[in-house]
Design a protein around this motif. Structure first.
Motif, PDB file in Angstrom:
ATOM      1  N   THR A   1     -37.704  23.756   8.697  1.00  0.00           N
ATOM      2  CA  THR A   1     -36.332  24.146   8.983  1.00  0.00           C
ATOM      3  C   THR A   1     -36.344  25.240  10.043  1.00  0.00           C
ATOM      4  OG1 THR A   1     -36.262  25.897   7.301  1.00  0.00           O
ATOM      5  CG2 THR A   1     -35.672  23.648   6.589  1.00  0.00           C
ATOM      6  N   VAL A   2     -35.168  25.502  10.603  1.00  0.00           N
ATOM      7  CA  VAL A   2     -35.068  26.554  11.619  1.00  0.00           C
ATOM      8  C   VAL A   2     -35.425  27.904  11.016  1.00  0.00           C
ATOM      9  CG1 VAL A   2     -33.514  27.767  13.190  1.00  0.00           C
ATOM     10  CG2 VAL A   2     -33.320  25.284  12.930  1.00  0.00           C
ATOM     11  N   GLN A   3     -34.881  28.212   9.837  1.00  0.00           N
ATOM     12  CA  GLN A   3     -35.138  29.509   9.209  1.00  0.00           C
ATOM     13  C   GLN A   3     -36.626  29.701   8.927  1.00  0.00           C
ATOM     14  OE1 GLN A   3     -33.210  30.124   5.430  1.00  0.00           O
ATOM     15  NE2 GLN A   3     -33.769  32.270   5.334  1.00  0.00           N
TER      16      GLN A   3
ATOM     17  N   ARG B   1     -25.017  28.046   8.477  1.00  0.00           N
ATOM     18  CA  ARG B   1     -26.023  26.986   8.435  1.00  0.00           C
ATOM     19  C   ARG B   1     -25.606  25.829   9.337  1.00  0.00           C
ATOM     20  NH1 ARG B   1     -26.007  26.430   1.844  1.00  0.00           N
ATOM     21  NH2 ARG B   1     -26.423  28.629   1.340  1.00  0.00           N
TER      22      ARG B   1
ATOM     23  N   GLY C   1     -31.782  20.419  17.035  1.00  0.00           N
ATOM     24  CA  GLY C   1     -31.827  20.132  15.609  1.00  0.00           C
ATOM     25  C   GLY C   1     -32.605  18.895  15.224  1.00  0.00           C
TER      26      GLY C   1
ATOM     27  N   GLN D   1     -26.888  30.353  17.978  1.00  0.00           N
ATOM     28  CA  GLN D   1     -26.923  30.753  16.582  1.00  0.00           C
ATOM     29  C   GLN D   1     -27.281  32.238  16.564  1.00  0.00           C
ATOM     30  OE1 GLN D   1     -26.117  30.866  13.399  1.00  0.00           O
ATOM     31  NE2 GLN D   1     -27.174  29.005  12.690  1.00  0.00           N
TER      32      GLN D   1
ATOM     33  N   TYR E   1     -30.890  24.139   9.122  1.00  0.00           N
ATOM     34  CA  TYR E   1     -31.205  25.545   9.365  1.00  0.00           C
ATOM     35  C   TYR E   1     -31.906  26.178   8.170  1.00  0.00           C
ATOM     36  CZ  TYR E   1     -31.117  30.503   9.726  1.00  0.00           C
ATOM     37  OH  TYR E   1     -31.547  31.805   9.721  1.00  0.00           O
TER      38      TYR E   1
END
Length: 286
Positions: free
Chosen positions: A28-30, A51, A14, A61, A20
């Motif tokens: 962001t991760v998304q 999230r 992270g 995840q 997320y």
């Protein structure tokens, strides 16, 4: 032609992301995952089990996505990894059982929080560990005894209103904390493991931080236990994000895409911290 459902087990560090969920001031991760999926031929949005905030890591995840016609999860397992950055990876892609949804089917989660209670952590672990000796509010109190921290964490177990231990933007409702234990990893490094049916925003960080604050004698045990019993706000401590890891997302067996043996060995998961199952002593020796 119908699009095929797929369940993705992904991991990420992270520290490289602003949380997320996709937002204008990424990365962001998304955003990163959806961009990589497009390059792999899957131009559809994803839905995660939940999230994670900025700086929080994930060993597991789970993400739901639809695949184009004739595109299989096996094809995705081959085509997606080359497009992912080093800080985000795919463990496995599966065709889930009928009715599976990464978020709505989830029965609970396990989080792990790494904290250093004595001496400095091994250098490889430093970015992923809360160093309690450098936390200003904890420095006001006495020495932290692991058994005392474990006792206070254990007091939080049960079904209760955790309103005092999460952001008020999260829905106020009863949640069940099934277990909260402290485990020694070696070299003064400990891991708090918390498993429950749901968590409000920052709940793990406030629970761990406030247990530490109470163990140090800065926050009274009476206030800590009263907050657990009644949800009354306290001047607790939110532990830093970089020590927190979403360890596992749990599903009822009938809809779980990932069998127990696969969960145990986590295919494709990096061996380096914060995912390593070896102790810091092992890492230092290596």
């Amino acid at each position: 032609m119908k699009r095929t459902p797929a369940a993705l087990w992904i991991w990420y560090r992270g520290t490289h992301f602003r949380g997320y969920q996709r937002q204008p001031d990424g990365p962001t991760v998304q955003e990163t995952l959806e961009d990589s999926l497009r390059k792999a031929g899957v131009p559809y949005p994803v839905m995660a089990a939940g999230r994670t905030d900025r700086g929080v890591h994930a060993r597991m995840q789970v993400v739901s996505v639809r695949l184009p016609p004739f595109y299989t999860s096996e094809m995705l397992s081959e085509r997606l990894p080359p497009h992912l950055p080093p800080e985000l990876g795919l463990c496995v892609a599966r065709r889930p059982p009928e009715g599976f949804h990464a978020q709505w089917s989830a029965a609970g989660k396990e989080y792990r929080y790494r904290l250093q209670l004595g001496g400095p952590p091994p250098e490889a672990w430093r970015p992923f560990v809360m160093e309690t000796a450098s936390e200003p509010r904890l420095m006001e109190g006495g020495a932290l005894k692991p058994e005392r921290v474990a006792e206070l964490l254990g007091a939080a177990v049960g079904r209760r209103d955790f309103h005092a231990f999460h952001e008020h933007s999260s829905l106020r409702k009863p949640r069940t904390l099934e277990s909260a234990t402290l485990h020694e990893l070696g070299n003064g490094l400990f891991e708090a493991r918390l498993r429950g049916d749901g968590f409000g925003r920052y709940q793990v960080r406030y629970l761990v931080g406030s247990a530490l604050l109470t163990a140090a004698g800065v926050l009274s045990e009476e206030l800590f236990r009263s907050a657990l019993d009644s949800g009354t706000s306290i001047p607790g401590l939110k532990a830093p994000a970089h020590g927190l890891l979403l360890w596992e997302v749990h599903y009822p067996p009938a809809v779980d895409p990932f069998p127990p043996e696969e969960r145990a060995r986590a295919p494709g998961l990096p061996l380096a911290p914060p995912f390593s199952l070896s102790t810091p002593a092992d890492a230092a020796a290596a």
